[in-house]
Enzyme design. Sequence first.
Site, PDB file in Angstrom:
ATOM      1  N   ASP A 116      20.126  63.472  46.924  1.00  0.00           N
ATOM      2  CA  ASP A 116      20.342  62.684  48.145  1.00  0.00           C
ATOM      3  C   ASP A 116      21.593  63.218  48.832  1.00  0.00           C
ATOM      4  OD1 ASP A 116      19.768  59.317  48.983  1.00  0.00           O
ATOM      5  OD2 ASP A 116      21.273  60.575  49.936  1.00  0.00           O
ATOM      6  N   ASP A 142      16.636  63.000  53.916  1.00  0.00           N
ATOM      7  CA  ASP A 142      17.780  63.576  53.181  1.00  0.00           C
ATOM      8  C   ASP A 142      17.645  63.420  51.670  1.00  0.00           C
ATOM      9  OD1 ASP A 142      18.537  60.895  52.669  1.00  0.00           O
ATOM     10  OD2 ASP A 142      20.665  61.450  52.763  1.00  0.00           O
ATOM     11  N   GLU A 143      16.393  63.281  51.201  1.00  0.00           N
ATOM     12  CA  GLU A 143      16.228  62.910  49.797  1.00  0.00           C
ATOM     13  C   GLU A 143      14.942  63.530  49.225  1.00  0.00           C
ATOM     14  OE1 GLU A 143      15.464  58.414  48.107  1.00  0.00           O
ATOM     15  OE2 GLU A 143      15.566  58.799  50.230  1.00  0.00           O
TER      16      GLU A 143
HETATM   17  P1  TTP Z   1      20.983  57.483  53.252  1.00  0.00           P
HETATM   18  O1  TTP Z   1      20.778  58.571  52.241  1.00  0.00           O
HETATM   19  O2  TTP Z   1      20.626  56.086  52.872  1.00  0.00           O
HETATM   20  O3  TTP Z   1      22.517  57.438  53.686  1.00  0.00           O
HETATM   21  P2  TTP Z   1      23.551  58.615  53.911  1.00  0.00           P
HETATM   22  O4  TTP Z   1      22.984  59.939  53.548  1.00  0.00           O
HETATM   23  O5  TTP Z   1      24.081  58.510  55.312  1.00  0.00           O
HETATM   24  O6  TTP Z   1      24.739  58.223  52.951  1.00  0.00           O
HETATM   25  P3  TTP Z   1      24.815  58.330  51.355  1.00  0.00           P
HETATM   26  O7  TTP Z   1      25.941  59.253  51.080  1.00  0.00           O
HETATM   27  O8  TTP Z   1      25.097  56.938  50.895  1.00  0.00           O
HETATM   28  O9  TTP Z   1      23.490  58.841  50.883  1.00  0.00           O
HETATM   29  O10 TTP Z   1      20.198  57.810  54.580  1.00  0.00           O
HETATM   30  C1  TTP Z   1      20.056  59.139  55.085  1.00  0.00           C
HETATM   31  C2  TTP Z   1      20.147  59.142  56.594  1.00  0.00           C
HETATM   32  O11 TTP Z   1      19.151  58.279  57.141  1.00  0.00           O
HETATM   33  C3  TTP Z   1      21.474  58.639  57.125  1.00  0.00           C
HETATM   34  O12 TTP Z   1      22.449  59.668  57.216  1.00  0.00           O
HETATM   35  C4  TTP Z   1      21.098  58.073  58.468  1.00  0.00           C
HETATM   36  C5  TTP Z   1      19.667  57.623  58.299  1.00  0.00           C
HETATM   37  N1  TTP Z   1      19.627  56.144  58.155  1.00  0.00           N
HETATM   38  C6  TTP Z   1      19.414  55.356  59.282  1.00  0.00           C
HETATM   39  O13 TTP Z   1      19.235  55.882  60.384  1.00  0.00           O
HETATM   40  N2  TTP Z   1      19.415  53.983  59.144  1.00  0.00           N
HETATM   41  C7  TTP Z   1      19.621  53.349  57.939  1.00  0.00           C
HETATM   42  O14 TTP Z   1      19.623  52.109  57.862  1.00  0.00           O
HETATM   43  C8  TTP Z   1      19.836  54.183  56.775  1.00  0.00           C
HETATM   44  C9  TTP Z   1      20.073  53.552  55.420  1.00  0.00           C
HETATM   45  C10 TTP Z   1      19.835  55.567  56.934  1.00  0.00           C
HETATM   46 MG    MG Z   2      21.984  60.185  51.746  1.00  0.00          MG
END
Ligand code: TTP
Ligand code: MG
Length: 358
Positions: A8, A114-115
């Site tokens: 992730d 992103d995962e």
């Molecule tokens: P995530 O992997 O949940 O968050 P992140 O990568 O920003 O942070 P982390 O380090 O905790 O993993 O989500 C990936 C992307 O998806 C995030 O950068 C933006 C988008 N996203 C949204 O647009 N709305 C949301 O509510 C969430 C959770 C994510």
């Molecule tokens: Mg993330």
Amino acid sequence: MRIIGHLDMDAFFAAIEERDHPQWRGLPLVVGADPAGGTGRGVAATANYPARRYGIHSAMPITRAWRLSEAAKRRGQPGVIFLPPNFSRYEEVSRRIMEIIKKYSPLVEEASIDEAYFDLTYAGDFARAAAICAQIKGEIRVRENLTASVGLGPNKLMAKIASDFKKPDGLTVIPPEEAESFLAPLPVRKIPGIGPKTENFLAQRGVKTVQDLKRFTREELQEMFGKWGLDLYEKVRGRGSAVLATAYEPKSVGEQETFGRDTLDLPFIFERLWAMCRRVHQRLLAETFSTYRTVVVTVRFADFETRSRAHTLPEPAASLRTLRFEAMKLFMPFLDVRENPKNKLIRLIGVRVEKLGK
Ligand code: TTP
Ligand code: MG
């Protein structure tokens, strides 16, 4: 025995913006709706880690993020940099990250932008699999100048919990014999599928940790949560599926926009609708699709009532023209008695295409 990885990206959208604008490196940064000096609408998509230290997080109303930024400034800390999302850029980076993972694993499930889950059973043992994960992280850092958090476990559940365990830039390994004891002390919220409501429901029954959840029998969990309760019984014991859905394809491409003010100004709305169709069409092509069959239009009224209308074409379509035409047709009823008898103002519109084809 299988060895499953989960990767992730850290603060994904925000990390890309920070990388692309070195002048902001280290400063708090939020990607999302325009805060418009504290009168903005919509939410934050994500925040980088400095902005999270101000209490800002994904899905928070942008006005609240703005107020937290103002409060930080009053304390003498840097204000937050607010940026609009650039989805096609993020999708392009996502595609390259997935390509890197695919070099190290024969089986990759792209779970979101992103995962990804990936199978490393071929490595033979968890130590060797961990070394491969370190290589994947290293290649992402060198090629993309971004960090990822990675988890390894005997199934998808444990891999995901592991990747979330240490962020940012983490690498957490949970071999099968440690799965159950690793989970036990964690708050129930860490189990995927347990959201704030279930967390609350359980807390009222004195259940805080995964260990607490283990006192319920299969039947009791089924009583409380239906069929999902049976899954939960397995999950709290560290058991879950290791089957990867490799043929992941995005099911839809879409966008939404919250207007600066609630409106029924038709030229304005149609201008926004057209611009949105253009971006959705570009993203469809960027995702290497060429056709769509279903067009969905969403409208949220000023009172937050949210409605969607969809139309499926008899044949796949490819052009922006058709997308605009279909979106317009679907949208019209929201402007008159058919879908809007009380003449309510519109707060948000969205356009999405589905049934995508190559
Ligand atoms: P995530 O992997 O949940 O968050 P992140 O990568 O920003 O942070 P982390 O380090 O905790 O993993 O989500 C990936 C992307 O998806 C995030 O950068 C933006 C988008 N996203 C949204 O647009 N709305 C949301 O509510 C969430 C959770 C994510
Ligand atoms: Mg993330």
